[in-house]
Design an enzyme around this catalytic site. Structure first.
Site, short mmCIF file in Angstrom:
data_model
loop_
_atom_site.label_atom_id
_atom_site.label_comp_id
_atom_site.label_asym_id
_atom_site.label_seq_id
_atom_site.Cartn_x
_atom_site.Cartn_y
_atom_site.Cartn_z
N GLU A 58 -4.82 3.89 -7.13
CA GLU A 58 -5.95 4.48 -7.85
C GLU A 58 -6.35 3.63 -9.06
O GLU A 58 -7.53 3.52 -9.39
CB GLU A 58 -5.60 5.90 -8.30
CG GLU A 58 -5.35 6.90 -7.19
CD GLU A 58 -3.94 6.86 -6.65
OE1 GLU A 58 -3.63 7.64 -5.74
OE2 GLU A 58 -3.13 6.03 -7.13
N PRO A 267 8.20 -3.95 0.46
CA PRO A 267 8.48 -2.54 0.17
C PRO A 267 7.48 -1.98 -0.84
O PRO A 267 7.02 -2.69 -1.74
CB PRO A 267 9.90 -2.56 -0.41
CG PRO A 267 10.50 -3.84 0.10
CD PRO A 267 9.35 -4.81 0.16
#
Length: 426
Positions: A58, A267
């Site tokens: 975001e 990851p």
């Protein structure tokens, strides 16, 4: 449940919030400081605009919007908050001291009240779906205008809001404007009681991804340094525990046909870097960690990208991308980053957080949905074995991104319209 009972419940759960921070601190050094910020105990300057960017995804979407605000309204001060260390790092790296930054406090009334009393923002912009009842209530009580930007609302989230109408309806109705991504999501907001006049379908800011061509060039040159210019390379971006083994099983299958193939495994969370390394070690595959000085050599089979802020550049090094968080019930991550680079994209079935975007890519032929490691290997084999097929998927990725650009202009225009009534700061 109404706001009063919600707040009472949070007060009762405060000891668990402390235990949560302590638990995260045991796993990640990023959670071992700045606890005061999470309880509204920081000393802050007044700020005209508060923008809450949540986590890294975001925040990255918000950065171009923030830069436009800084250019168009340099007279207004901005505070940017996040909830995660990864989001915090992005704010600091991209904006430095040009904004005031801290973690958003927990949604306890006294924490939020103290936080907002110091800021006294005239406009609060919240990115995507991060709606906190006390934050919105207290900001509205202080007279701030509230904008939900780049808003998305899945069917599952809408159903959860419907379970608590006395809490969710006042919260949603307190929003002054909602810049929603799609017409489908706009209708979900309307069904929950939001007035249609408050909604504007603007598309997703994620389509207006700003690529740094110089970094992309460096990344592509790096692939050449690895000696993999003519060897197939694929990337598993933002993968989670529960997906590590599947990525490695897939790669073992690919190595049978392409012995020089390289997997770049990234990851999602830094606290999983060591765990990922252990899983690769147990798999028997030869690997190097990007954080170490060891270079990728001709016999390296896996590059573990245990660094932060490099995902987009590493996508540039690959031919095909798998987007993680989708083989497990996580909700998925942004598939537009590899698509904007012209990569064929692969995902698992659990991509609810990017359902509409994934649907656009899949319908265009840019994305394939796979259920497990064998299906993932088969999909990559099909792309690597058929150049025309790869080129068609690549063109489709670029076309989808290009056709849906413009959300940044529409949402920045909406924000500037809201700011037009705000008196310039002294």
């Amino acid at each position: 449940m109404n706001l009063r009972y919600y707040s009472l419940l949070l007060y009762l759960l405060t000891p668990l919030l402390l235990l949560y921070l302590a638990f995260r601190a045991l796993k990640s050094a990023d959670y071992r400081g700045r606890w005061g910020e999470r309880f509204g105990l920081s000393q802050l300057r007044h700020s005209d605009i508060l923008i809450h960017g949540v986590s890294m995804g975001e925040t990255l979407a918000a950065l171009p919007l923030i830069r436009i605000l800084q250019q168009q309204r340099p007279d207004l001060s901005i505070t940017v908050t996040t909830t995660s260390p990864t989001g915090s790092r992005e704010v600091i790296k991209a904006l430095g001291n040009s904004v005031q930054h801290q973690y958003l406090p927990f949604d306890l009334p006294w924490c939020i009240r103290r936080f907002l009393k110091q800021l006294q923002p005239q406009l609060v912009i919240i990115m995507e779906t991060e709606l906190w009842p006390n934050l919105l209530h207290q900001a509205k009580q202080q007279g701030a205008q509230l904008l939900l930007a780049n808003a998305r609302l899945s069917a599952k989230s809408a159903a959860n809001y419907r379970k608590w109408p006395k809490l969710s309806r006042p919260m949603l109705q307190s929003l002054d404007r909602i810049a929603v991504q799609t017409a489908t999501e706009a209708q979900r907001f309307i069904d929950l009681g939001v007035m249609p006049s408050k909604l504007q379908v603007c598309g997703s800011l994620k389509f207006d991804l700003q690529l740094d061509e110089s970094k992309i060039a460096v990344a592509k040159a790096q692939r050449q340094q690895w000696g993999r210019q003519a060897s197939p390379v694929w990337i598993a971006g933002s993968v989670h525990p529960g997906e590590f083994a599947a990525m490695l099983d897939c790669h073992k299958t690919l190595l049978q046909q392409w012995p020089q193939a390289l997997l770049i495994m990234v990851p999602r969370h830094p606290e999983q870097f060591d765990n990922a390394a252990e899983v690769i070690q147990r798999s028997g595959l030869r690997f190097v960690r990007r954080s170490h000085s060891t270079r990728v050599s001709h016999d390296t089979q896996v590059l573990l990208a245990d660094t932060m802020g490099e995902l987009l550049a590493l996508y540039s090094c690959a031919d095909v991308a798998f987007v993680g968080g989708t083989l497990i019930p996580n909700g998925g991550h942004n598939p537009l980053e590899p698509a904007a680079l012209g990569l064929p994209v692969l995902e698992g079935p659990n991509h609810r957080d990017f359902k509409e975007i994934s649907g656009l890519l899949e319908d265009a032929g840019a994305m394939q949905i796979v259920a497990d490691a064998p299906q993932l290997a088969a999909a990559i084999q099909g792309l690597w074995s058929d150049v025309a097929r790869w080129q068609q998927a690549s063109r489709a990725s670029l076309a989808v991104v290009s056709a849906n650009k413009g959300a940044l202009e529409r949402q920045s225009t909406l924000v500037l319209q809201l700011l037009a009534s705000i008196k310039s700061a002294d």
